[in-house]
Motif scaffolding. Structure first.
Motif: not given
Length: 320
Positions: A59-60, A63-66, A88-90
């Protein structure tokens, strides 16, 4: 002296010379000389372990995130805001993770390793450390009020999920729907039901070092927090606690933060939270009448007992 007596003597002399001029210098790391020129003995290659390769985080940070903004009223009446960032990956990984139907092990959602950095950061921003021990209760209540003010919604409501539909691993149990959320899921969705609030609050309090348990009622779930001789002088109620393994865990409500009008002459509203230990004003009959099942967050289920029974073989007919 016969020739057969000379051969052993010569062989012994050769062995002595080899040991003196070859074997000994090699063992001691000395150069082997042949006349005046040194002969360098190359050391055998030494194995060097490769440099460890850094494992990329799943989860860099870039990276894309909410990004979710929260606004809540603290115990002093002040309005606070904060922003939470969830990769977002998490979130997608947790959405695709099957849920466990046994509520005894729902505490593992509160203690999920992937959520821990998010909860630690959020908890310390809501309840920053203080050098005054008397302020610990105020810090604790600010965190409780934060969770209580997250909107309540049931598991069977599509509005409880940002996708607008029930997750693929929602469980249909006893005519209803159960979907215990990871803390990160509830923060992204911005709403949840009683067990979601208890799980989120348990994770936040655990990040601050508090000992908590889940309190399971027939139709409700709340949290219990371990406190010693908690009896606030300002409380108009007798704080309710439950004993587990010799420790006192006080009731903490995670939902139903009630809003009411300041007065009948204005439309302004004010929040009425539920403080620690208050079960008298909780509008849930089971909380006022039942003794809950106490479930530690780090609950370890015992293995089921399996019995091997003798199989019934089919009757054999004929002479076979």
């Amino acid at each position: 002296m016969e020739w057969k007596d000379v051969v052993p003597v010569l062989a012994g002399a050769i062995i002595i010379l080899v040991v003196a001029f070859v074997v000994k210098p090699a063992l001691l790391g000395e150069p082997i000389t042949s006349g005046s020129e040194p002969v360098v003995v190359r050391n055998p290659p030494v194995y060097a372990s490769p440099e460890p390769v850094a494992t990329p985080t799943p989860y860099p940070d870039d990276g894309p995130a909410y990004t979710r903004s929260f606004r809540w009223t603290a115990i002093d009446g002040g309005v606070h805001t904060t922003v939470v960032r969830i990769p977002e990956a998490l979130f997608q990984e947790q959405r695709e993770t099957p849920r466990l139907s046994d509520y005894h092990i729902w505490g593992r959602y509160a203690l999920a390793d992937a959520d821990r950095p998010i909860l630690e950061d959020l908890a310390w921003r809501i309840a920053p450390p203080s050098g005054n021990p008397e302020e610990d209760y105020l810090r604790l209540m600010n965190l409780v009020f934060f969770v209580q003010q997250i909107p309540y919604d049931t598991d069977d409501s599509a509005a409880s999920y940002i996708e607008g539909t029930l997750p693929p691993h929602a469980m249909y149990i006893e005519g209803g729907v159960e979907y215990p959320k990871y803390p990160a899921e509830m923060l992204v969705d911005g709403r949840g039901d009683c067990e979601d609030a208890a799980i989120l609050m348990g994770g936040l309090l655990d990040a601050l070092g508090y000992d908590t348990v889940l309190l399971r009622y027939s139709d409700h779930m709340a949290l219990g927090i371990r406190m010693n001789e908690f009896n606030p002088y300002y409380a108009a109620y007798s704080p309710r606690y439950f004993e587990y393994e010799g420790k006192h865990y006080y009731y903490v409500e995670g939902t139903d933060f009630e809003w009411e009008n300041v007065s009948e002459y204005t439309t302004a509203i004010i929040g009425r939270p539920y403080p620690i230990g208050n079960t008298r004003d909780i509008p849930i009959p089971s909380v006022r009448s039942e003794t809950p099942e106490i479930i530690p967050l780090r609950y370890l289920p015992l293995p089921e007992e399996y019995r091997i029974r003798q199989a019934r073989l089919p009757a054999v007919s004929g002479g076979a």
